[in-house]
Design an enzyme around this catalytic site. Sequence first.
Site, short mmCIF file in Angstrom:
data_model
loop_
_atom_site.label_atom_id
_atom_site.label_comp_id
_atom_site.label_asym_id
_atom_site.label_seq_id
_atom_site.Cartn_x
_atom_site.Cartn_y
_atom_site.Cartn_z
CB ILE A 73 4.73 -10.48 -0.20
CG1 ILE A 73 3.94 -10.42 -1.52
CG2 ILE A 73 3.83 -10.88 0.96
CD1 ILE A 73 3.35 -11.75 -1.94
CG ASP A 74 7.97 -6.11 3.11
OD1 ASP A 74 8.65 -6.80 2.33
OD2 ASP A 74 8.09 -4.88 3.20
CB VAL A 75 5.48 -12.15 5.68
CG1 VAL A 75 4.61 -13.03 6.57
CG2 VAL A 75 4.99 -12.18 4.24
CB CYS A 84 0.73 -9.07 4.00
SG CYS A 84 0.80 -10.70 3.26
CB CYS A 85 3.88 -5.37 6.87
SG CYS A 85 3.84 -6.48 8.24
#
Length: 199
Positions: A73-75, A84-85
């Site tokens: 989870i990229d934030v 998120c991204c």
Amino acid sequence: TGSGPDFGLLQDIADQCFMPLAYGGGIRSVEDARRILSSGFEKIVLNTGAVECPDLIQNLSNHFGVQSVIAAIDVKRVKGEYRCCIRSGTHLIQEDPVTLAKMLASQGAGELLVTSIDREGTWSGFDLELIKNVSSEVGIPVVAQGGCGTVQDLEAVIHSAGASAAAVGSMFVYQSQGFGVLVNFPVPQDLKFVHEGSE
């Protein structure tokens, strides 16, 4: 990524490394994962594929077991809110980190890698609020990433924010922020909090 994994390179890496390995990037199918795992990697990491291919995590968990599947989870913070991204941090999605974490855990992810994109490479400490928000809402291990600069940052993210582990890059590679490369690792005495917390 737009292209799939470089299976030849991954095999070369696995042949030279005698430690647990995880790989993420361009995984879109059970066959991709099978080739990676059979080359010697122990875990696969999914970010974009987990969102764009809704059944992928469940299929991978069913085939290889939840212990082999890490959902990333990229934030980023956008106007004060966590977003998120996917696609290497270039595309925002609808779900907030907690909602996405619960969804990925329910689909069969064995652990979550939660990255604060804003903190990567800053040496400013982990985003403790982000990690606590996610770790308190899921029943699987959460690995914190982004911002570690000191051993105290590691202690804080594990003991205060509830992370199960932390991913660290720059702190182990550079002498200090902005200085030359020097592979650096804390002495065991500095990491005693890890053992004390598990007693």
